[in-house]
Design a protein around this motif. Structure first.
Motif: not given
Length: 426
Positions: A261-263, A268-271, A342-343, A376-377
């Motif tokens: 998830l790029g850190g 945090e990703f969901l937000s 995710l960069g 993640v998919a």
């Protein structure tokens, strides 16, 4: 308008067609090919590295030499026999309740350079070079490319009439369960009508096989440069294709799995996703299958993260409906998630991302995340044939890994010999 011609195919006798026919070279790795190849399988020609113990490198000189030896052996043993005259062919594929019927024919290399054969993907020169080398050393198109064309009532009538007769080949492939039928069109009046009718078809669209198409065109160009008596009618100016009416084809989803998830933490990703998407967890009552639900339409995505399935719907204003590339779901996901969060900026080279054809289902996405291999998919809604042709007609290029066609063309039903003595490059 497109130019086509019949050809005298090199093909297996009907008694052994199931033993010779094989899945295309690029849908399996060497170990899978070795496990799948029987004694007569075309894989010994398309994946000759499997004949070495241990398996050789795909691009070693001995591998290319083995391909030539095997091709000669298959002809000597009459596992591949050439038709006595140039013919057209019809190839039908059945997947579930759907059957698609295509013409097997030779397309003109010049149509690739003048834009009448339209593409929607970029190609890599190294892959073109490899395919070109295979064509040159064998002096043949071993595997066909996969084209579509706008529906034509005359050609539809020919398909209906010819396929009412008994097929030359009729078998179900054991590895994928798809049905394959094949008819030979040898009548001169039918051949003339097909050639004439295709001359009024405005364009071919490359569905699958961009590198093989580019390589075939480059082979024709190369051989022309070496022939002082070149006329444009030589066999090397043509290459083998299977061409399907557009309305018969369906594009499947081409999905993404990412290693991290790029850190960011999961929360945090969901937000972060909620800035550009309406995010909703798929609860058990909404979930008819344990492995999630497919996207419901354009701009809706299914995501698997942390043992849960989510529905992501892109918010209005986050994409341009007037941009044929920007409106694609692969572009929306790349811009708003893969790049922004995710960069991942280059889908062709970044090792953090992988791609999964829709034929494998959502269960494969869930498995790869649950195994810990991926974090993640994302499942995408399939691109339509109309989107593909609109982009190709406009001269644009789709992002990488956008389209997945199924079923794949079976290799080994026909081979096109180039029939000239032009020397290959060293």
């Amino acid at each position: 308008m497109v130019r086509v011609r019949p050809f005298a195919a090199l093909r297996p006798p009907k008694e052994i067609v199931e033993e010779v026919a094989a899945r295309p070279y690029d849908v399996m790795n060497s170990a899978e090919a070795a496990a799948e190849a029987g004694e007569k399988s075309l894989l010994h020609i398309t994946r000759p590295e499997i004949d070495f113990d241990p398996i050789a490198g795909e691009h070693e000189d001995r591998t290319y030499r083995k391909a030539i030896d095997n091709f000669c052996t298959w002809q000597e043993r009459k596992w591949l026999v050439r038709d006595s005259k140039p013919c057209y062919y019809i190839y039908a594929q059945r997947m579930g309740e759907r059957t698609q019927y295509g013409f097997v024919l030779c397309a003109y290399t010049g149509d690739y350079f003048n834009g009448t054969i339209k593409k929607h993907e970029l190609t890599r020169k190294d892959k073109e070079d490899d395919r070109m080398k295979h064509v040159l050393i064998q002096n043949a198109n071993i595997e066909p490319v996969f084209f579509s064309f706008k529906d034509n009532p005359v050609l539809a009538g020919i398909i209906e009439r010819i396929t009412a007769g008994e097929p030359e080949y009729d078998f179900v492939a054991p590895d994928d369960g798809f049905g394959h039928k094949f008819w030979v069109i040898s009548d001169d009046s039918d051949i003339e009508l097909i050639t004439k009718t295709f001359a009024a078809v405005p364009a071919f669209y490359v569905a699958d096989g961009h590198h093989r198409t580019a390589a075939a065109a480059r082979v024709g160009e190369y051989k022309a440069s070496k022939n002082p008596n070149h006329t444009g009618d030589e066999e090397y100016n043509f290459f083998m294709t299977v061409c399907f009416p557009e309305s018969q084809l369906r594009i499947m989803d081409y999905n993404r799995v990412v290693k991290d998830l790029g850190g960011l933490s999961e929360q945090e990703f969901l937000s972060a996703l909620s800035e550009d998407f309406d995010v909703a967890r798929v609860v058990e009552t909404q979930q008819p299958l344990r492995c999630g639900v497919n996207p419901t339409g354009l701009h809706n995505f299914s995501m698997y993260l942390g043992g849960e399935w989510y529905s992501l719907t892109a918010k209005p204003g986050r994409y341009d409906d007037n941009d044929p590339i920007g409106v694609l779901d692969v572009t929306i996901l790349s811009n708003l998630v893969l790049d922004k969060l995710l960069g991942i900026k280059d889908l062709r080279t970044d090792k953090r991302i992988d791609f999964v054809g829709g034929i494998r289902g959502l269960g494969e996405l869930q498995r790869r995340v649950d195994s810990g291999e991926m974090k993640v998919a994302f499942a995408l809604y399939p691109v339509s044939m109309q989107q593909l042709t609109d982009i190709a007609d406009s001269g644009n290029i789709m992002p990488p890994k956008t389209t997945w066609f199924e079923p794949k063309l079976r290799s080994g039903l026909t081979i096109h010999l180039l029939d000239d003595d032009t020397n290959s490059p060293s």
